[in-house]
Scaffold this active site. Structure first.
Site, PDB file in Angstrom:
ATOM      1  N   ASP A  65       0.830  -1.199   0.000  1.00 56.68           N
ATOM      2  CA  ASP A  65       0.000   0.000   0.000  1.00 56.68           C
ATOM      3  C   ASP A  65       0.868   1.253   0.000  1.00 56.68           C
ATOM      4  O   ASP A  65       2.095   1.182   0.114  1.00 56.68           O
ATOM      5  CB  ASP A  65      -0.944   0.011   1.212  1.00 56.68           C
ATOM      6  CG  ASP A  65      -0.302  -0.561   2.461  1.00 56.68           C
ATOM      7  OD1 ASP A  65       0.900  -0.311   2.692  1.00 56.68           O
ATOM      8  OD2 ASP A  65      -0.987  -1.275   3.220  1.00 56.68           O
ATOM      9  N   ASP A 134      -8.188  -3.478  14.345  1.00 58.43           N
ATOM     10  CA  ASP A 134      -9.571  -3.692  13.928  1.00 58.43           C
ATOM     11  C   ASP A 134      -9.693  -4.772  12.861  1.00 58.43           C
ATOM     12  O   ASP A 134     -10.738  -4.930  12.243  1.00 58.43           O
ATOM     13  CB  ASP A 134     -10.202  -2.386  13.428  1.00 58.43           C
ATOM     14  CG  ASP A 134      -9.492  -1.806  12.209  1.00 58.43           C
ATOM     15  OD1 ASP A 134      -8.463  -2.383  11.777  1.00 58.43           O
ATOM     16  OD2 ASP A 134      -9.950  -0.763  11.696  1.00 58.43           O
ATOM     17  N   HIS A 136      -7.914  -4.960  10.039  1.00 56.38           N
ATOM     18  CA  HIS A 136      -7.633  -4.606   8.653  1.00 56.38           C
ATOM     19  C   HIS A 136      -6.356  -5.288   8.172  1.00 56.38           C
ATOM     20  O   HIS A 136      -5.428  -5.535   8.949  1.00 56.38           O
ATOM     21  CB  HIS A 136      -7.587  -3.084   8.434  1.00 56.38           C
ATOM     22  CG  HIS A 136      -6.389  -2.386   9.010  1.00 56.38           C
ATOM     23  ND1 HIS A 136      -6.448  -1.637  10.164  1.00 56.38           N
ATOM     24  CD2 HIS A 136      -5.122  -2.285   8.578  1.00 56.38           C
ATOM     25  CE1 HIS A 136      -5.263  -1.111  10.417  1.00 56.38           C
ATOM     26  NE2 HIS A 136      -4.433  -1.504   9.467  1.00 56.38           N
ATOM     27  N   GLU A 141      -9.925  -1.842   5.184  1.00 56.28           N
ATOM     28  CA  GLU A 141     -10.618  -1.580   6.436  1.00 56.28           C
ATOM     29  C   GLU A 141     -11.864  -2.466   6.565  1.00 56.28           C
ATOM     30  O   GLU A 141     -12.324  -3.051   5.577  1.00 56.28           O
ATOM     31  CB  GLU A 141     -11.017  -0.103   6.503  1.00 56.28           C
ATOM     32  CG  GLU A 141      -9.844   0.869   6.434  1.00 56.28           C
ATOM     33  CD  GLU A 141      -9.111   1.019   7.768  1.00 56.28           C
ATOM     34  OE1 GLU A 141      -9.178   0.102   8.606  1.00 56.28           O
ATOM     35  OE2 GLU A 141      -8.475   2.062   7.974  1.00 56.28           O
TER      36      GLU A 141
END
Length: 259
Positions: A65, A134, A136, A141
């Site tokens: 990314d 979380d 991801h 996400e």
């Protein structure tokens, strides 16, 4: 999916063993490179292997990314980060590592070009991964399509808070948008090696290993891959319901198999 629970230093050695074995078999191997805190010990171990004679001269790499909109040369761009953590410390060729172009005028075109570059390279042989608190994976996400490809994503407030430590502890300094490989893209790598340490990752590790496959916990998509190694320390493993089984399975595995 194989789960290994061990001390952080030992996990780095195991992951480096997998990378080194691949590179010795295939000197022109394609590595998928993650940034962040999780792979740091692995990269340090690879640097030590390089100094002991392991060459990366023919290896190619792809980043997961990149932030959108950071100026060229920004120290927290992932091109700069991977250069500090790995590229400049081994004998990778200067142009051997590619990342999605977060500064492109046409971001969708940049995403398509990155997918094309991955295909042209023959795909990723071994992908290094971390996981967010979380769940991801890369910057996919919660709510991300499990079949997604490289695309523009908006970061959640939680992810920006988690990454603020790299931007002077100011969440507002963290870019709101990124380009990220999609979950479908990541699943095309032939071997996935995920490293997670610390109690803050415990719930995410539990969900990715033992929870239902769900966009609510994007990393759970790894359950669908035929060759995944999940390397976690005791703290990150603290929510695993089958931790005893994972330890028993690893202890009884033939040593020649590796990860």
């Amino acid at each position: 999916m194989e789960v290994v629970i061990d001390a952080p230093g030992r996990l780095a050695v195991l992951a480096a063993d997998a990378v080194a074995s691949l590179v010795r078999r295939r000197p022109d191997a394609v590595l998928g490179l993650a940034t962040g805190s999780s792979p740091l010990a692995l990269y340090d171990e690879l640097v030590a292997r390089h100094r002991a004679g392991l060459s990366f001269a023919q290896v190619r790499g792809f980043l997961l990314d990149e932030y959108v909109g950071l100026p060229p040369g920004h120290p927290e761009s992932y091109r700069a980060v991977i250069d500090r953590q790995l590229t400049s410390r081994v004998d990778l060729a200067p142009d051997a590592v590619q990342g999605p172009d977060g500064g492109a005028a046409d971001l969708p075109a940049a995403c398509a070009a990155y997918e094309a570059a991955l295909r042209a390279a023959g795909g990723v042989d071994l992908q290094v991964l971390g996981v967010g608190t979380d769940g991801h994976l890369a910057f996919n996400e919660p709510g991300s399509s499990l079949a997604s490809r490289t695309r523009v994503k908006t970061l959640t407030a939680q992810t920006r808070r988690d990454n603020a430590r790299f931007f002077g502890d100011d969440p507002e300094a963290v870019p709101r948008h990124v380009l990220t490989q999609g979950l479908g893209t990541i699943l095309e790598a032939r071997h996935l090696v995920l490293v997670a340490t610390g109690r803050a990752k415990a719930e995410a590790v539990h969900q990715l290993v033992e929870g239902p496959v769900s966009a609510l916990w994007p990393a759970s998509v790894l359950q669908l891959h035929p060759h995944v190694s999940v390397l976690v320390d005791e703290a990150a493993a603290s929510r695993l319901q089958l931790a005893g089984y994972y330890r028993e399975a690893w202890a009884g595995k033939p040593g020649w198999q590796g990860l």
